[in-house]
Enzyme design. Structure first.
Site, PDB file in Angstrom:
ATOM      1  N   ASP A  21     -15.489  13.897 -28.172  1.00 38.87           N
ATOM      2  CA  ASP A  21     -14.493  14.935 -28.306  1.00 38.87           C
ATOM      3  C   ASP A  21     -13.422  14.554 -27.396  1.00 38.87           C
ATOM      4  O   ASP A  21     -13.835  14.280 -25.954  1.00 38.87           O
ATOM      5  CB  ASP A  21     -14.939  16.213 -28.016  1.00 38.87           C
ATOM      6  CG  ASP A  21     -13.968  17.447 -27.686  1.00 38.87           C
ATOM      7  OD1 ASP A  21     -12.956  17.113 -28.127  1.00 38.87           O
ATOM      8  OD2 ASP A  21     -14.158  18.233 -27.104  1.00 38.87           O
ATOM      9  N   ASN A  23     -10.508  15.626 -26.837  1.00 36.81           N
ATOM     10  CA  ASN A  23      -9.327  16.722 -26.429  1.00 36.81           C
ATOM     11  C   ASN A  23     -10.120  18.138 -25.763  1.00 36.81           C
ATOM     12  O   ASN A  23      -9.427  19.013 -25.591  1.00 36.81           O
ATOM     13  CB  ASN A  23      -8.429  17.218 -27.417  1.00 36.81           C
ATOM     14  CG  ASN A  23      -8.770  17.841 -28.720  1.00 36.81           C
ATOM     15  OD1 ASN A  23     -10.445  17.994 -28.668  1.00 36.81           O
ATOM     16  ND2 ASN A  23      -8.305  18.250 -29.637  1.00 36.81           N
ATOM     17  N   ASP A  25     -12.051  20.569 -27.171  1.00 35.49           N
ATOM     18  CA  ASP A  25     -12.212  21.613 -27.788  1.00 35.49           C
ATOM     19  C   ASP A  25     -13.751  21.684 -28.205  1.00 35.49           C
ATOM     20  O   ASP A  25     -14.328  22.645 -28.940  1.00 35.49           O
ATOM     21  CB  ASP A  25     -11.268  21.710 -28.986  1.00 35.49           C
ATOM     22  CG  ASP A  25     -11.533  20.677 -30.073  1.00 35.49           C
ATOM     23  OD1 ASP A  25     -12.361  19.930 -29.947  1.00 35.49           O
ATOM     24  OD2 ASP A  25     -10.931  21.000 -31.052  1.00 35.49           O
ATOM     25  N   ASP A  29     -13.858  14.003 -32.602  1.00 32.80           N
ATOM     26  CA  ASP A  29     -12.690  13.716 -33.638  1.00 32.80           C
ATOM     27  C   ASP A  29     -12.296  12.399 -33.460  1.00 32.80           C
ATOM     28  O   ASP A  29     -13.046  11.710 -33.022  1.00 32.80           O
ATOM     29  CB  ASP A  29     -11.387  14.463 -32.874  1.00 32.80           C
ATOM     30  CG  ASP A  29     -11.583  14.492 -31.234  1.00 32.80           C
ATOM     31  OD1 ASP A  29     -11.476  13.364 -30.947  1.00 32.80           O
ATOM     32  OD2 ASP A  29     -11.437  15.542 -30.523  1.00 32.80           O
ATOM     33  N   ASP A  98     -17.121   9.245 -46.611  1.00 33.39           N
ATOM     34  CA  ASP A  98     -18.367   9.893 -47.404  1.00 33.39           C
ATOM     35  C   ASP A  98     -17.468  10.405 -48.590  1.00 33.39           C
ATOM     36  O   ASP A  98     -16.594  11.294 -48.534  1.00 33.39           O
ATOM     37  CB  ASP A  98     -18.916  11.087 -46.505  1.00 33.39           C
ATOM     38  CG  ASP A  98     -20.400  11.085 -46.789  1.00 33.39           C
ATOM     39  OD1 ASP A  98     -20.622  11.334 -47.851  1.00 33.39           O
ATOM     40  OD2 ASP A  98     -20.912  11.273 -45.643  1.00 33.39           O
ATOM     41  N   ASP A 198     -22.301  10.860 -51.586  1.00 36.83           N
ATOM     42  CA  ASP A 198     -22.994  11.797 -51.346  1.00 36.83           C
ATOM     43  C   ASP A 198     -23.820  12.476 -52.772  1.00 36.83           C
ATOM     44  O   ASP A 198     -23.133  12.820 -53.532  1.00 36.83           O
ATOM     45  CB  ASP A 198     -22.395  12.885 -50.569  1.00 36.83           C
ATOM     46  CG  ASP A 198     -23.176  14.001 -50.234  1.00 36.83           C
ATOM     47  OD1 ASP A 198     -24.086  14.082 -49.292  1.00 36.83           O
ATOM     48  OD2 ASP A 198     -22.865  15.222 -51.055  1.00 36.83           O
ATOM     49  N   GLU A 255     -26.474   7.829 -52.262  1.00 36.18           N
ATOM     50  CA  GLU A 255     -27.637   8.552 -51.970  1.00 36.18           C
ATOM     51  C   GLU A 255     -28.389   8.952 -52.842  1.00 36.18           C
ATOM     52  O   GLU A 255     -27.783   9.936 -53.568  1.00 36.18           O
ATOM     53  CB  GLU A 255     -27.132   9.925 -51.057  1.00 36.18           C
ATOM     54  CG  GLU A 255     -28.160  10.545 -50.351  1.00 36.18           C
ATOM     55  CD  GLU A 255     -27.891  12.125 -50.127  1.00 36.18           C
ATOM     56  OE1 GLU A 255     -28.618  12.431 -49.360  1.00 36.18           O
ATOM     57  OE2 GLU A 255     -26.731  12.655 -50.648  1.00 36.18           O
ATOM     58  N   HIS A 327     -27.843  11.933 -40.632  1.00 34.50           N
ATOM     59  CA  HIS A 327     -27.692  13.562 -40.107  1.00 34.50           C
ATOM     60  C   HIS A 327     -28.531  14.541 -41.051  1.00 34.50           C
ATOM     61  O   HIS A 327     -28.113  15.820 -40.551  1.00 34.50           O
ATOM     62  CB  HIS A 327     -26.086  13.929 -40.316  1.00 34.50           C
ATOM     63  CG  HIS A 327     -25.851  13.714 -42.246  1.00 34.50           C
ATOM     64  ND1 HIS A 327     -25.846  12.335 -42.649  1.00 34.50           N
ATOM     65  CD2 HIS A 327     -25.349  14.548 -42.827  1.00 34.50           C
ATOM     66  CE1 HIS A 327     -25.678  12.898 -43.906  1.00 34.50           C
ATOM     67  NE2 HIS A 327     -25.186  14.222 -44.236  1.00 34.50           N
ATOM     68  N   ASP A 328     -29.322  14.259 -41.788  1.00 34.80           N
ATOM     69  CA  ASP A 328     -30.243  15.039 -42.667  1.00 34.80           C
ATOM     70  C   ASP A 328     -31.597  14.983 -42.252  1.00 34.80           C
ATOM     71  O   ASP A 328     -32.275  15.859 -42.586  1.00 34.80           O
ATOM     72  CB  ASP A 328     -30.021  14.804 -44.158  1.00 34.80           C
ATOM     73  CG  ASP A 328     -28.612  15.181 -44.698  1.00 34.80           C
ATOM     74  OD1 ASP A 328     -27.996  15.866 -44.410  1.00 34.80           O
ATOM     75  OD2 ASP A 328     -28.227  14.361 -45.603  1.00 34.80           O
TER      76      ASP A 328
HETATM   77  C1  GLC Z   1     -26.170  15.166 -48.956  1.00 29.82           C
HETATM   78  C2  GLC Z   1     -25.619  15.258 -47.593  1.00 29.82           C
HETATM   79  C3  GLC Z   1     -26.139  16.566 -46.789  1.00 29.82           C
HETATM   80  C4  GLC Z   1     -25.302  17.687 -47.573  1.00 29.82           C
HETATM   81  C5  GLC Z   1     -25.692  17.496 -49.102  1.00 29.82           C
HETATM   82  C6  GLC Z   1     -24.940  18.328 -49.997  1.00 29.82           C
HETATM   83  O1  GLC Z   1     -27.381  15.148 -48.930  1.00 29.82           O
HETATM   84  O2  GLC Z   1     -26.047  14.021 -46.687  1.00 29.82           O
HETATM   85  O3  GLC Z   1     -25.733  16.705 -45.381  1.00 29.82           O
HETATM   86  O4  GLC Z   1     -25.876  18.966 -46.930  1.00 29.82           O
HETATM   87  O5  GLC Z   1     -25.606  16.217 -49.516  1.00 29.82           O
HETATM   88  O6  GLC Z   1     -23.553  17.969 -49.996  1.00 29.82           O
HETATM   89 CA    CA Z   2     -12.048  17.455 -30.354  1.00 29.82          CA
END
Ligand code: GLC
Ligand code: CA
Length: 554
Positions: A21, A23, A25, A29, A98, A198, A255, A327-328
């Site tokens: 981050d 700035n 907040d 970013d 993405d 995705d 994915e 991230h999942d």
């Molecule tokens: C993919 C993403 C996930 C998202 C899902 C719906 O699995 O990695 O984070 O919630 O698609 O877009």
């Molecule tokens: Ca920020």
């Protein structure tokens, strides 16, 4: 196989909201990413995949896009994005965005117009049906509940495979596909290297909608059943490749879950729909059809077998993208290593997945060994998927404490806590209040320490990356074939990578107790070791607990 520019590259996933981050907040970013490019370049990664930064209500943290041509102001401006692309290029790095086109946000103009006039042009951008007695099908959405929700004030309902704020786009409509390709090309023209794509396997629905046998008491069926019954996705994917990616030699990573072996050639073979796709064989181990509350922990044997199955399946058809977290998913070191993970074990896991044939992906914080976080109430969980799983667990009769304990093991927040840069308030991620609490272990686990310390996990990742680019070993590690070794030996994960000139043997002792292993021949050289010593006697190696070695063998 024709050689491609990305074959020997290492990819790194940035989850912008939690990276840095600039700035104060509390939200990571684009200027923050730019500030950290030198860090990434020192690590040695080449391809940077950014989770979504488009304009979005952030109902699913950006995987719900309300304008595909805009950067969400919380992440920065279009100028910041252009600057990021330029600054990355200066460092020989490539930017992937993405591509979220199975669905958009319910706040996208297309959906708003569909609500205003469901019979008009934009109604056909989505899957709409009259709101009759019965829903058009009994599919369960990935985040729980029916895939159908009412289209406000219209007497109609619409389909969403994910959250109700993520209406599915109707790929059968050529106008929708045209809009998507136009957007992809617009971004490619800006100088992107490509996209991570995705949820793409969901774009083809088996039509007309129909029910499948219910698999839980809610009377619904898993969305995976719809995937298994859909056919003909190749027409969409081939068209998308030809209309967009192929023109730019883009790098694309799909994915894709539940791929059928016969699809691999078409998906990621020579001139496949994508450059590569993720190997999720490991990620789904122990998943229960009842819900996440019923998932089992992964054993080392299961992890090994899943890796070997995937490697056998792909052979030299193409390259999977290999990962231990994203991230999942939970943090790999918390999920795949039994017990509290020590640094040696983290290195072992890193080395084992990294040297598989394929493109290695590193998720932010993985290089410093970030771990799952702890939560004491459901209110602390941001992830909408985990919240849905919590409800499922309660309905199945778990107490709130049990439900929370179960769900916290898989909550996507585990991977989304802010990057731990240093031992200072906010973990050096922000000077303000972070949007999601930092993992309290940042005093112990942070990048500043790891960069300085010669024997750190971070430095070990640099060595792994270095080997893939090494003039002696790179060729073998990128293009060499894969073969399992001593597969039946418990808690030992070992395999060969064989090139025309060199053979490497990768070995990891996946337990805290030592174990002995027979070597296939003379070890010519110890190429890498996660511990200070190695004991080799004649044709045997004595591996200490969590020891990992790469040997060059004759
Ligand atoms: C993919 C993403 C996930 C998202 C899902 C719906 O699995 O990695 O984070 O919630 O698609 O877009
Ligand atoms: Ca920020």
């Amino acid at each position: 196989m024709n050689r491609q520019w990305w074959h020997n590259k290492i990819a790194y996933q940035i989850y912008p909201k939690s990276f840095y981050d600039s700035n104060g907040d509390g939200i990571g970013d684009l200027p923050g990413i730019i500030e950290k490019l030198d860090y990434l370049s020192y690590l040695g990664v080449d391809i940077l995949w950014l989770s979504p930064i488009y304009q979005s209500p952030l109902a699913d943290q950006g995987y719900d896009i309300s304008d595909y041509y805009k950067i969400d102001p919380r992440f920065g401006t279009m100028e910041d994005m252009d600057r990021l692309i330029t600054e990355a290029k200066k460092r020989n790095m490539y930017i992937l965005m993405d591509l979220v086109v199975n669905h958009c946000s319910d706040e996208h103009l297309w959906f708003q117009k569909a609500i205003q006039d469901p019979e008009g042009e934009y109604g056909n951008f989505f899957y709409l049906a009259d709101e009759g007695e019965k829903k058009p099908c009994n599919w369960r959405s990935y985040f729980g509940g029916s895939v159908w929700s009412p289209l406000p004030g219209t007497g109609k309902q619409y389909l969403h495979m994910f959250h109700k704020k993520q209406p599915d786009l109707n790929w059968e409509n050529p106008r929708v596909r045209e809009e998507i390709y136009k957007n992809i090309n617009w971004w490619m023209e800006k100088g992107l290297a490509g996209f991570r794509i995705d949820a793409i396997i969901n774009i083809k629905k088996p039509l007309p909608f129909s029910d499948y046998p219910a698999d839980r008491e809610d009377g619904l069926c898993s969305p995976e059943v719809m995937l298994a019954n859909a056919s003909g996705i190749g027409e969409f994917l081939g068209e998308m490749r030809d209309e967009t990616f192929a023109k730019y030699q883009a790098f694309t990573v799909g994915e894709v879950f539940n791929e059928k072996p016969e699809d691999l050639e078409k998906f990621i073979g020579e001139n496949g729909y994508f450059s590569t796709m993720f190997d999720f064989h490991e990620a789904v181990i122990g998943h229960s059809p009842k819900g996440a509350y019923d998932n089992r922990p992964v054993t080392p044997e299961e992890y090994k077998n899943a890796c070997f199955t995937a490697q056998a399946k792909i052979g030299d058809t193409g390259f999977y993208s290999n990962l231990i977290e994203n991230h999942d998913e939970p943090r790999g070191v918390s999920h795949y290593l039994p017990g509290p993970p020590c640094e040696a074990a983290k290195k072992m896991l890193a080395g084992l997945y990294f040297m598989l044939r394929g493109i290695p992906f590193i998720y932010q914080g993985q290089e410093i060994g970030m771990e799952n976080t702890e939560v004491s109430s459901i209110e602390q969980i941001d992830d909408i998927s985990a919240r849905g799983e919590y409800e499922t667990a309660l309905k199945a009769g778990l107490s709130p404490e049990e439900a929370l304990a179960a769900v916290s093991l898989m909550s996507r927040d585990n991977a989304r806590t802010p990057m731990q840069w240093e031992d200072s308030p906010g973990a050096g991620f922000t000077k303000g209040t972070p949007w999601l609490s930092v993992n309290p272990n940042y005093h112990r686990i942070h990048a500043a320490d790891q960069m300085e310390r010669e024997d750190s996990l971070f430095q070990f990742y640099r060595k792994l990356i270095g080997l893939r680019k090494d003039s002696d070993y790179g060729e073998t590690l990128v293009y060499g074939s894969f073969a399992p070794y001593l597969k039946e030996q418990k808690n030992l994960m070992a395999y060969f990578r064989k090139g025309p000139e060199k053979t490497l043997l990768v070995m990891g002792n996946f337990q805290k107790e030592p174990q002995e292993a027979v070597l296939p021949g003379v070890a010519a050289r110890i190429v890498l070791n996660n511990l200070p010593h190695t004991e080799i006697k004649e044709n045997k190696i004595m591996l200490e607990g969590w020891q990992y070695v790469i040997l060059e063998v004759k």
